[in-house]
Design an enzyme around this catalytic site. Structure first.
Site, PDB file in Angstrom:
ATOM      1  N   LEU A 188       0.810  -1.224   0.000  1.00 56.28           N
ATOM      2  CA  LEU A 188       0.000   0.000   0.000  1.00 56.28           C
ATOM      3  C   LEU A 188       0.841   1.270   0.000  1.00 56.28           C
ATOM      4  O   LEU A 188       0.295   2.366  -0.031  1.00 56.28           O
ATOM      5  CB  LEU A 188      -0.922   0.012   1.229  1.00 56.28           C
ATOM      6  CG  LEU A 188      -1.975  -1.102   1.289  1.00 56.28           C
ATOM      7  CD1 LEU A 188      -2.716  -1.046   2.618  1.00 56.28           C
ATOM      8  CD2 LEU A 188      -2.961  -0.967   0.137  1.00 56.28           C
ATOM      9  N   ARG A 189       2.160   1.108   0.044  1.00 55.83           N
ATOM     10  CA  ARG A 189       3.011   2.293   0.103  1.00 55.83           C
ATOM     11  C   ARG A 189       2.847   3.159  -1.144  1.00 55.83           C
ATOM     12  O   ARG A 189       2.973   4.378  -1.103  1.00 55.83           O
ATOM     13  CB  ARG A 189       4.483   1.896   0.274  1.00 55.83           C
ATOM     14  CG  ARG A 189       5.347   3.036   0.827  1.00 55.83           C
ATOM     15  CD  ARG A 189       6.823   2.667   0.802  1.00 55.83           C
ATOM     16  NE  ARG A 189       7.113   1.479   1.562  1.00 55.83           N
ATOM     17  CZ  ARG A 189       7.367   1.458   2.861  1.00 55.83           C
ATOM     18  NH1 ARG A 189       7.305   2.580   3.541  1.00 55.83           N
ATOM     19  NH2 ARG A 189       7.652   0.328   3.476  1.00 55.83           N
TER      20      ARG A 189
END
Length: 333
Positions: A272-273
């Site tokens: 999700l970065r």
């Protein structure tokens, strides 16, 4: 001392300059990775940006650039408590550097001459509240990479050896540059950079001639050249400072959040970065332009925030930036 080349006078390399400006607006973005040909202005850009930024206010005697007296680490001992201004630090981390030089270690000279156990700060202390620049970052030794990963994550440098137990703040914008032909970057470090840029030598005569012209003027008529670009650098400095103030009030809509998630999923970015960085970069871009966040901002920063997070596709010969641009066009029409 000769001043850095003006940031505004750098010819072309628009994405690299955009990435540098975004990290100046929001240092929490996680730094910039610049990969590409040698001699394309990578180190010039980071030094020029640091020179462009306003000085930082520090406790004069603090070895880690603390802004307030209560932030000065205990091990620093009695210090000059006067507040002073210093240029934004830009610290080079050379290849082959030892861990002691990076983190700091026992001050051997003081131990031998005075019999005192004292801490000698390293490069991370000097870089606090500034920039840590690593040229040829892909050739950095693995144990130094691991150390930087830990510090970049926590914002804290911890030294536990030689009878020392030291802690100090180490928050900096990490800027790495390198040539991909000389080796790849470890995935763990690659993912730690918020933004990435691919730079190439100019491919048209006019741009190359302008590079030569400006560099020649910088070297032969330094004062006159600096004076000519002073106003543009000052305007850019003001815009960055205003963007920092505006950033807190720059909030995304539900549509923007959904677009971030859709785009990352369409690209197959790991974790999700990617979308978190995409949103943060879009907020910084919108604040810099003094507008609300729109799809245009997402389109603008997507190649910077996502191109280094893609899974490799052996059937797709396009570069990562081209793949991002293609998916952006399909996903965010």
């Amino acid at each position: 001392m000769t001043q850095s080349f003006p940031f505004s006078a750098i010819v072309g390399q628009d994405q690299m300059k955009q990435a540098m400006i975004l990290t100046a607006v929001d240092p929490g973005l996680g730094g910039v990775l610049v990969f590409g040909d040698r001699g394309t202005g990578k180190s010039t850009a980071v030094r020029a940006l640091a020179a462009l930024l306003p000085p930082i206010t520090v406790v004069a005697g603090c070895p880690v650039n603390s802004a307030r007296l209560e932030d000065v680490p205990d091990w620093a001992g009695p210090v000059d408590e006067t507040l002073a201004e210093r240029p934004t630090p830009v610290v080079d981390l050379p290849l082959g550097v030892t861990e002691d030089r990076v983190t700091g270690a026992l001050d051997i000279e003081r131990a031998l001459t005075r019999g005192e156990k004292a801490f000698e700060p390293g490069l991370l202390a000097r870089a606090n509240r500034g920039y840590l620049y690593i040229d040829e970052v892909n050739l950095l030794e693995d144990h130094i990479v691991d150390l930087l990963l830990d510090v970049a994550q926590s914002g804290l440098n911890a030294v536990e050896r030689e009878g020392l137990s030291i802690r100090h703040a180490a928050r900096f914008v990490l800027v790495g540059s390198g040539n991909p032909e000389e080796g790849e970057l470890r995935p763990q470090l690659l993912d730690r950079f918020g933004l990435s840029v691919e730079v190439r030598s100019p491919d048209n005569i006019e741009e190359r001639v302008e590079v030569i012209r400006r560099r020649h003027a910088f070297e032969t008529d330094h004062d006159g050249f600096m004076a000519r670009w002073q106003a543009e650098d000052a305007a850019l400095r003001t815009a960055i400072l205003e963007a920092r103030t505006a950033l807190a009030g720059t909030e995304p809509t539900e549509e923007v959040l959904t677009d971030c998630a859709r785009l990352s999923m369409a690209l197959g970015a790991d974790g999700l970065r990617g979308e978190l960085t995409l949103l943060r970069a879009a907020r910084a871009q919108a604040a810099f332009e003094d507008t609300a966040i729109t799809r245009d901002h997402l389109r603008s920063v997507a190649p910077l925030a996502l191109s280094h997070r893609l899974r490799r596709d052996p059937l797709d010969e396009a570069g990562s930036a081209a793949r991002v641009a293609r998916v952006v066009a399909e996903t965010l029409p």
